[in-house]
Write a protein that holds these residues in place. Structure first.
Motif, mmCIF file in Angstrom:
data_model
loop_
_atom_site.group_PDB
_atom_site.id
_atom_site.type_symbol
_atom_site.label_atom_id
_atom_site.label_comp_id
_atom_site.label_asym_id
_atom_site.label_seq_id
_atom_site.Cartn_x
_atom_site.Cartn_y
_atom_site.Cartn_z
ATOM 1 N N GLY B 66 0.832 -1.220 0.000
ATOM 2 C CA GLY B 66 0.000 0.000 0.000
ATOM 3 C C GLY B 66 0.850 1.246 0.000
ATOM 4 O O GLY B 66 1.882 1.303 -0.644
ATOM 5 N N GLU B 67 0.424 2.236 0.779
ATOM 6 C CA GLU B 67 1.208 3.453 0.860
ATOM 7 C C GLU B 67 1.808 3.653 2.227
ATOM 8 O O GLU B 67 2.588 4.540 2.454
ATOM 9 N N ASN B 236 3.129 -6.913 -1.174
ATOM 10 C CA ASN B 236 3.251 -7.283 -2.583
ATOM 11 C C ASN B 236 4.675 -7.623 -2.927
ATOM 12 O O ASN B 236 5.593 -6.878 -2.608
ATOM 13 N N ARG B 243 4.843 -3.221 -11.340
ATOM 14 C CA ARG B 243 4.433 -1.957 -10.732
ATOM 15 C C ARG B 243 4.199 -0.925 -11.824
ATOM 16 O O ARG B 243 3.291 -0.121 -11.762
ATOM 17 N N GLN B 246 0.880 -1.297 -13.312
ATOM 18 C CA GLN B 246 -0.192 -0.708 -12.511
ATOM 19 C C GLN B 246 -0.282 0.787 -12.722
ATOM 20 O O GLN B 246 -1.367 1.341 -12.868
ATOM 21 N N SER B 250 -3.319 3.103 -14.338
ATOM 22 C CA SER B 250 -3.935 4.265 -13.722
ATOM 23 C C SER B 250 -4.053 5.426 -14.701
ATOM 24 O O SER B 250 -4.822 6.347 -14.474
ATOM 25 N N SER B 564 -4.544 3.323 -0.501
ATOM 26 C CA SER B 564 -4.933 2.311 -1.477
ATOM 27 C C SER B 564 -4.576 0.935 -0.966
ATOM 28 O O SER B 564 -3.873 0.801 0.033
ATOM 29 N N GLU B 566 -4.321 -3.456 -2.200
ATOM 30 C CA GLU B 566 -4.316 -4.453 -3.253
ATOM 31 C C GLU B 566 -5.503 -5.380 -3.025
ATOM 32 O O GLU B 566 -5.648 -5.949 -1.950
ATOM 33 N N ARG B 569 -5.439 -8.444 -6.927
ATOM 34 C CA ARG B 569 -4.385 -7.954 -7.822
ATOM 35 C C ARG B 569 -4.728 -6.627 -8.478
ATOM 36 O O ARG B 569 -4.090 -6.202 -9.434
ATOM 37 N N GLU B 570 -5.741 -5.946 -7.992
ATOM 38 C CA GLU B 570 -6.066 -4.618 -8.522
ATOM 39 C C GLU B 570 -5.843 -3.619 -7.403
ATOM 40 O O GLU B 570 -6.012 -3.939 -6.224
ATOM 41 N N ASN B 571 -5.504 -2.411 -7.808
ATOM 42 C CA ASN B 571 -5.241 -1.392 -6.825
ATOM 43 C C ASN B 571 -6.514 -0.590 -6.540
ATOM 44 O O ASN B 571 -6.943 0.200 -7.369
ATOM 45 N N SER B 648 -11.756 6.093 -7.176
ATOM 46 C CA SER B 648 -10.848 5.252 -7.943
ATOM 47 C C SER B 648 -11.576 4.671 -9.143
ATOM 48 O O SER B 648 -12.772 4.420 -9.097
#
Ligand SMILES: Nc1ncnc2c1ncn2[C@@H]1O[C@H](COP(=O)(O)OP(=O)(O)O)[C@@H](O)[C@H]1O
Ligand SMILES: [Mg+2]
Lengths: 243, 851
Positions: B66-67, B236, B243, B246, B250, B564, B566, B569-571, B648
Motif C-alpha cells: 500500500g502506501e 506485494n 508496478r 499498474q 492508472s 490504497s 491491493e 491484484r487490482e489497486n 478510484s
C-alpha cells in the motif's frame, strides 16, 4: 440621323503573356453605333472572342482604349464595370454557359436577381422572355434536360432579360445543327429590329454574316471591315439601316 | 505506357500546385495528429516505466505494501529467503521548497555498498566532501547537482522543506549527478540515510520498499514465490515491471482518450484526402477521357491515380511525421501535466520518444488513407465512357442517389453498432468497442447524401426568399455535388460528434462527482494539506489534526484517511472514515443499504461499504462477506452498504478509521471534515483552523462551495486534454472545409465567371462562397448533433464503463453544444474568406474560356 456610338475600339492591342506570348488583337480601331448588327468572321484562334471579351470589359486591353457608350472602360472600377455589364450588355456564348444547377427560369431570371429584384417579379419578366424565345413549356427544366438549341435560346433569353442595348454573341450557333441555328439567328434578328438592340455576332456562317449591317474580318489579330462592294446583294435590312 | 502516364501526373501536379499542396496538406495533418499522439503515448509509457525501473535500481524484485509502508523486521525474513542475494530497504518522502518545487527524498542504507542503487547514485558521480560528517549527522542530505544549481545550494547550506511532518531542516553535505531515475524526476531528487529519515519522519522501523536482487543462479519467479510464502498477506512481491503496469493502468483513461483522438485524426484525414482526390479526378475528367480514347485501359488509369495516391501519401506521411514530432512535444507536456494532476504520477519533460513501430504505422496509415481516399474516384474516373467525357463536360458528374437500399444500409449499420455496443461485454476490448463506434459513424456517412438533400430542401426556399440568388446558387452547388459535400460535411460531422461525446463524458463525470460531493462531502469546511487530488505523500499527523477540533466554533471534526490497497491484484482505494460522524452528517450517503440501521455497526468496525464500481468489478452484493488484505493479516467483514463513489477507477472500500488504525498501523489524516456551530462566524473558523495548523504543515481550508469548485476545477484540468482534442477536432474540420472550398473554386471557375459576366458583383461572389461554407457547416452541425449523441452514448459506455468501471448518468452537454455551434459557423465563415476572395478575383475571360 447620327446614332450614338455604342462600342468604340481605339488602337486596341491585346497580348497574352506566357511561354508562347500571343498577340490576339493588333491595333484595332473601329466604332459601332446604336442599332447596328455587326458580324465578326475569321478563322479559329484569330482573336474574335478576345474582341468580344474586351468589349464586355471581361478582360483589359494591353494598350489602347475601349469605350462603351462613350465611357472609357479602363477608367471604371470593377463594380462600375459590373454594373455596366449588368445594365447594358447581354452575352451569349458558343457553349451556352448556363448554370447547370438552376432551372431554365432561374437561369433567365439570374441577372435580375443579381440586381436585387424580388424573386416573383424577376421570374415574371423571365417568363415573358422564355415566351419570346418559344420555351415557356421548358421553364422548370434543368439545362441538361433540354436540347442544345433550347439551351442556346435560354441563354439568349438570359442575355436579353435586363433589356441591354448591346448583345455580344460568340458563335451562338457553333454547337447547333442548322435548323436550331437558324432559329437562334432569327431570334437575334428580331430582337434587333423590335428593340433596336445593337448586336455583335461572331460567326463562321457566311449567310448569317450577309444578314448583318456590317461585316468585320479578322486574321491573326488584325481586324478589317469588308467594303460594301464586296458584299454584293446586301440585305434589305442593311439598306434600311444605312439609308 | 506507365512512364507516359507518370508524366501526365507530374504535369498535373505542377499545373495545379494549390490542389496538390492542399491534398498533401490533408495527409500531413492527419499523419501528424496521429504520430504526435503515438509518440506522446510511447513517451509517457517510457517515462512511467523508467521511473519505476529506476526507483528499483538494478533490483529484479520489489516488495511493497500500500502506501503506509511495512515493518522493517521483514527485511530479515527476506534476506534469509533462498535465492535472495541482496535486499535493501528504501523510504521515500516528498518535500516542497519555499518556491513550491517538489523534491523526492530517498532514504537508503548508506552504510551498505548500495549495489542495487548504483543507477541512482553511481560511484563516479557522487561527491561527498566529508563522508564522516555525512554519516554521523542525521540531517545530512545529498542533492542532485541540478537541484543544487536551481536552488543555489552549496556544501554546508541548510535546506528547509515543507513535508508531511511539517517544516524540516536539512544540511547539504553531498552532491550527485542525476542519472537514470534522478534524470526522470527532472533532477529533483535527494538521498539521505534511511535511519535518519525514519527518525525525522517518525517512521522508525518502517520502510516503503525492499529492493531485492536475486542470486545469479536462481530463477526470479521461484524467488518471488518463496518470498510470497515467507511474507504476510497484504505485502506485494512483484517484478518492478508489474508496478509499472499498474501505473500504466492508472492512466489508461488518458490513453483511451488519446487513442480515440488519433483514430479521429485518421478518420478525418481519410475524408480530407478522399475529398482532394475526388475533386482532382473530377477536374481531370476530360484528360482521362482523352487517355481512354487513346486506348489506355481503365485499369491503367486506376493505377495512375493510385500511384499518385501512393506518392503523395508517402511524401505527406514523411512531412506529417516531422510536423507530428513537433506536436508531440506539446502533447507530451499536456499529457504529463494531466497525469501529474490526476494521479500525482511523475512527469518527464524530455523529448518525445520515437518508436520504430509508430513511425511505420504513421507512414502506413498515411499511405493507406490516401489509397482509400483515391480509390473511389479512381474507379469512377476509369469507368468514364471516353465519348461522354469528350463530348460534354457538363454531363460528367454522376449523382449519388440516395435510394432505399442506401438508406436501409445506413440505418442498419447504425442500429447494429448500437446493439453491439449495448450487448458487448467489457472483456471484448477497446479496439472492438471502437469498431462498433466506427460502424455507427460509417452508417451516418452513408446517410450523408440524404441529409444533404434534406438540408438543402429545407434551406433553399428560405435562402430564395431572404438571402438572394447568390445564396440559392450556393445551396444548389452544395446539393448537386453530394459526394464532394459529403466529404466535407463528414469531416465536420465526425469532428463535432467527437466534441459532443467528449463534452458529454466530461459533463457526466462532473455531474456525478458533484452529486457525490453534495451527498457525502457535505461538511461546512474541508481541511486538507495538499492541492493534489490523490496525494501519496502529504497527510496530517493525528495530533495536528486534533488541534482543528479545538478551534472555537468547531462543533465536530471527522478524519478521513485516503489510501490504497491491493485487492484481487487490482489497486483499489481505501477510505478510512470516522463512520459515526460521516453517517450522521450524510444520512443519504448510501444507494443500497440503510444508513440509520448500519450506522452503529459501521462505527464499531463491523462492516464495510464499497463503491458501485467496486461491486460491479468484483461481483459483490449487499450482505456479502468481503476479505481485505491488511499489512497485519486478512480482515473479513460484511458489506453493509453500496454507494456511487468516484475516488478510484477500479473501486473504493470504506472502513471505520479505528479499524484502519489497528490493522494498518497508520494514523495519518488526509481530510478533516469540519461541522461548524450553528451561529459561528465562518471566516473566524477558517482563520482559527489555519492558525492552529500553521507553522507545522501546509493547510488548505475550503468551505463546501470552495471545495466543490476546487474538485470540479481539478476535473477540468484533468480534461485539459479533452478540451485540446475538441479544439483540434473543430480545427481539422474547418481546415478540411477551407481545403474543399479552395479546390472547388478552381473547379467552378466557369460558374463563377458566368455569374460575373451576367452582372454579379465581386461582393456577391464572395457572399455566395461564404453562404456555401455556412450551408455546409449547418448540415455538418445538424448531422454532428445526431452523430454526437450516438457517439456520446458509445463513449460513455466504452471508456467509462469498461475502463473506469463507473456507471455515469448520461448528461447532454447543452452549453457546449450551444457554444460550439455558433463557433463552428463563425469558423466556417472565417475559413471561407480566403476561398471567397480567390473566387471574387478570378479573371472572368479565363473562366469563360475554360472549357
Ligand atoms: N487566356 C489566354 N491566355 C493565352 N492565350 C490566349 C488566351 N485567350 C486566348 N488566347 C490566344 O489568343 C488567340 C486568340 O484567341 P481567341 O480570341 O479565343 O480566338 P477565336 O475566338 O478567334 O478562336 C489564340 O491564339 C489563343 O490561343
Ligand atoms: Mg472563340
Amino acid at each position: 440621323m447620327n446614332k450614338q456610338s455604342i462600342v468604340e475600339f481605339e488602337s486596341v492591342s491585346k497580348n497574352f503573356e506566357g511561354a508562347h506570348g500571343v498577340t490576339a488583337v493588333r491595333d484595332a480601331t473601329f466604332e459601332i453605333r446604336e442599332g447596328q448588327t455587326v458580324a465578326i468572321m475569321g478563322p479559329s484562334g484569330s482573336g474574335k472572342s478576345t474582341i468580344l471579351n474586351l468589349a464586355a470589359g471581361l478582360d483589359n486591353p494591353t494598350s489602347g482604349s475601349v469605350y462603351v457608350q462613350g465611357r472609357d472602360l479602363s477608367e471604371l472600377s470593377d463594380n462600375q464595370l459590373t454594373r455596366l455589364r449588368r445594365d447594358k450588355i447581354g452575352l451569349i456564348f458558343q457553349s451556352f454557359n448556363l448554370l447547370n444547377t438552376l432551372t431554365a427560369l432561374e437561369n433567365v431570371s439570374l441577372p435580375l436577381r443579381l440586381r436585387g429584384i424580388a424573386k416573383t417579379e424577376a421570374e415574371e419578366r423571365a417568363k415573358s422572355l422564355l415566351d419570346l424565345v418559344g420555351l415557356n413549356d421548358r421553364s422548370d427544366h434543368l439545362p441538361d434536360e433540354i436540347s442544345g438549341g433550347e439551351r442556346q435560346r435560354v441563354a439568349i433569353a438570359r442575355a436579353m432579360v435586363a433589356e441591354p442595348v448591346l448583345l455580344l454573341a460568340d458563335e451562338p450557333t457553333g454547337n447547333l445543327d442548322s435548323e436550331a441555328g437558324e432559329k437562334v439567328l432569327r431570334i437575334l434578328k428580331d430582337l434587333n429590329s423590335e428593340f433596336g438592340t445593337t448586336v455583335i455576332l461572331v460567326t463562321h456562317d457566311r449567310s448569317a454574316a450577309e444578314n448583318c449591317n456590317r461585316v468585320f474580318e479578322i486574321v491573326d489579330g488584325i481586324i478589317s471591315e469588308e467594303s460594301n462592294d464586296r458584299r454584293a446583294g446586301a440585305s434589305l435590312t442593311e439598306a434600311m439601316a444605312t439609308e | 505506357m506507365i512512364g507516359g502516364l507518370a508524366l501526365v501526373s507530374r504535369k498535373q501536379w505542377r499545373r495545379n500546385k494549390t490542389r496538390t499542396i492542399l491534398t498533401l496538406g490533408g495527409i500531413v495533418i492527419g499523419v501528424a495528429a496521429y504520430f504526435a499522439v503515438a509518440a506522446a503515448n510511447v513517451t509517457l509509457n517510457d517515462s512511467l516505466r523508467s521511473t519505476v525501473e529506476q526507483i528499483a535500481g538494478k533490483a529484479d524484485i520489489q516488495i511493497t505494501s500500500g502506501e503506509s509502508g511495512f515493518p522493517e523486521e521483514l527485511l530479515n525474513s527476506v534476506r534469509r529467503t533462498e535465492g535472495v542475494r541482496v535486499a535493501e530497504p528504501a523510504l521515500e518522502i516528498v518535500g516542497t521548497t519555499g518556491d513550491d518545487a517538489r523534491l523526492l527524498i530517498v532514504g537508503l542504507d548508506t552504510t551498505s555498498d548500495l549495489e542495487i542503487h548504483k543507477g541512482l547514485v553511481p560511484d563516479t558521480n557522487v561527491s561527498i566532501e566529508n563522508p564522516l560528517a555525512f554519516i554521523n549527522k542525521p540531517d545530512s542530505i545529498a542533492v542532485s547537482r541540478t537541484f543544487a544549481e536551481s536552488n543555489g545550494l552549496s556544501e554546508g547550506d541548510s535546506l528547509v522543506l515543507m513535508t508531511q511532518a511539517g517544516k524540516k531542516s536539512f544540511t547539504v553535505r553531498g552532491f550527485f549527478k542525476p542519472t537514470g531515475f534522478g534524470a526522470v524526476f527532472g533532477g529533483s531528487v535527494a538521498v539521505m540515510d534511511i535511519v535518519s529519515l525514519q527518525q525525522i519522519f517518525d517512521r522508525e522501523n518502517s520502510v516503503d520498499r525492499i529492493d531485492v536482487l536475486s542470486a545469479e543462479n536462481s530463477d526470479t519467479d521461484t524467488v518471488i514465490a518463496a518470498l510470497r510464502k515467507v511474507l504476510p498477506e497484504g505485502i506485494n512481491v512483484q517484478r518492478p515491471e508489474q508496478r509499472g503496469e499498474q501505473l500504466e493502468k492508472s492512466v489508461s483513461g488518458v490513453r483511451v482518450a488519446l487513442g480515440l483522438m488519433s483514430f479521429l485524426a485518421l478518420v478525418i484525414s481519410v475524408f480530407i484526402i478522399f475529398n482532394s482526390f475526388y475533386i482532382s479526378v473530377s477536374q481531370r475528367w476530360k484528360e482521362i477521357g482523352i487517355l481512354r480514347a487513346l486506348g489506355v485501359e481503365s485499369y491503367k488509369i486506376q493505377l495512375l491515380i493510385l500511384g499518385e495516391a501512393i506518392v503523395l501519401g508517402t511524401l505527406g506521411s514523411v512531412l506529417g511525421i516531422a510536423a507530428g514530432y513537433l506536436l508531440a512535444i506539446g502533447a507530451a507536456w499536456i499529457m504529463s501535466t494531466a497525469a501529474a494532476v490526476g494521479y500525482g504520477a511523475v512527469s518527464s519533460t524530455g523529448l518525445p520518444v520515437i518508436e520504430a513501430r509508430s513511425l511505420a504505422t504513421a507512414v502506413l496509415l498515411g499511405i493507406i488513407a490516401s489509397i482509400i481516399g483515391a480509390w473511389l474516384p479512381a474507379r469512377t474516373a476509369s469507368a468514364v465512357d471516353p465519348a461522354i467525357a469528350l463530348r460534354d463536360i457538363e454531363n460528367r458528374t454522376k449523382e449519388v442517389r440516395m435510394g432505399w437500399t442506401r438508406t436501409l444500409v445506413g440505418i442498419g449499420m447504425i442500429a447494429l453498432g448500437l446493439v453491439l455496443t449495448w450487448f458487448a461485454d467489457a472483456s471484448v476490448g477497446t479496439s472492438i468497442q471502437l469498431s462498433y463506434w466506427f460502424l455507427i459513424m460509417l452508417g451516418m456517412v452513408i446517410l450523408l447524401p440524404g441529409f444533404i438533400k434534406l438540408g438543402s430542401m429545407i434551406m433553399r426556399p428560405f435562402a430564395n426568399r431572404f438571402l438572394g440568388i447568390e445564396a440559392v446558387i450556393a445551396i444548389d452547388s452544395m446539393a448537386r455535388t453530394p459526394r464532394r459535400t459529403s466529404a466535407t460535411v463528414g469531416a465536420l460531422m465526425i469532428g463535432l460528434a467527437f466534441v459532443i461525446a467528449n463534452g458529454a463524458v466530461i459533463q457526466s463525470q462532473k455531474s456525478a462527482l458533484s452529486g457525490t460531493l453534495d451527498r457525502s462531502v457535505n461538511a461546512d469546511f474541508l481541511v486538507t494539506n495538499s492541492t493534489q487530488i490523490r496525494s501519496q505523500t502529504y497527510h496530517f499527523t493525528e495530533d495536528v489534526a486534533d488541534r482543528v477540533g479545538k478551534v472555537p466554533g468547531v462543533k465536530r471534526a471527522e478524519y478521513l484517511r485516503v489510501t490504497s490497497l491491493e485487492h484481487n491484484r487490482e489497486n483499489v482505494a481505501l477510505l478510512a472514515h470516522d463512520m459515526e460522524g460521516w453517517l450522521t452528517r450524510s444520512p443519504n450517503a448510501l444507494d443500497e443499504g440503510d444508513t440509520s440501521r448500519v450506522k452503529s455497526k459501521m462505527s464499531a468496525g463491523e462492516g464495510f461499504f464499497v463503491s458501485q464500481n467496486f461491486a460491479f468489478r468484483f461481483g459483490i452484493r449487499l450482505g456479502d462477506e468481503l476479505t481485505l488484505e491488511s499489512p497485519n493479516g486478512p480482515l473479513k467483514r460484511k458489506v453493509l452498504g453500496i454507494l456511487e463513489y468516484y475516488q478510484s477507477e477500479i473501486g473504493t472500500v470504506f472502513i471505520e478509521r479505528s479499524l484502519f488504525k489497528t490493522y494498518w498501523k497508520d494514523s495519518g489524516v488526509d481530510y478533516i471534515f469540519v461541522t461548524a456551530d450553528r451561529n459561528a462566524d465562518p471566516s473566524s473558523i477558517k482563520e482559527g483552523i489555519e492558525k492552529a495548523v500553521a507553522g507545522n504543515q501546509q493547510v488548505f481550508v475550503y468551505s463546501h462551495a470552495e471545495y466543490r469548485q476546487w474538485v470540479l476545477g481539478l476535473i477540468d484540468r484533468f480534461f485539459t486534454l479533452g478540451y485540446a482534442q475538441m479544439v483540434i477536432a473543430v480545427l481539422i474540420g474547418a481546415l478540411s472545409l477551407v481545403n474543399t472550398m479552395i479546390i472547388s473554386i478552381s473547379e467552378r471557375k466557369r460558374e463563377i465567371s458566368i455569374l460575373r459576366a451576367v452582372g454579379g458583383f465581386r461582393g456577391q461572389i464572395r457572399r455566395m462562397i461564404v453562404y456555401e461554407a455556412m450551408a455546409v457547416s449547418l448540415i455538418g452541425i445538424a448531422t454532428g448533433l445526431v452523430a454526437g449523441i450516438l457517439s456520446a452514448y458509445c463513449t460513455l459506455y466504452i471508456s467509462v464503463v469498461v475502463v473506469a468501471g463507473y456507471r455515469l448518468p448520461f448528461e447532454f452537454p447543452y452549453m457546449l453544444v450551444l457554444i460550439s455551434f455558433p463557433v463552428v459557423l463563425l469558423i466556417s465563415a472565417l475559413a471561407s474568406i480566403v476561398p471567397a476572395n480567390r473566387a471574387a478575383s478570378l479573371n472572368i475571360a479565363d473562366g469563360i474560356v475554360y472549357e
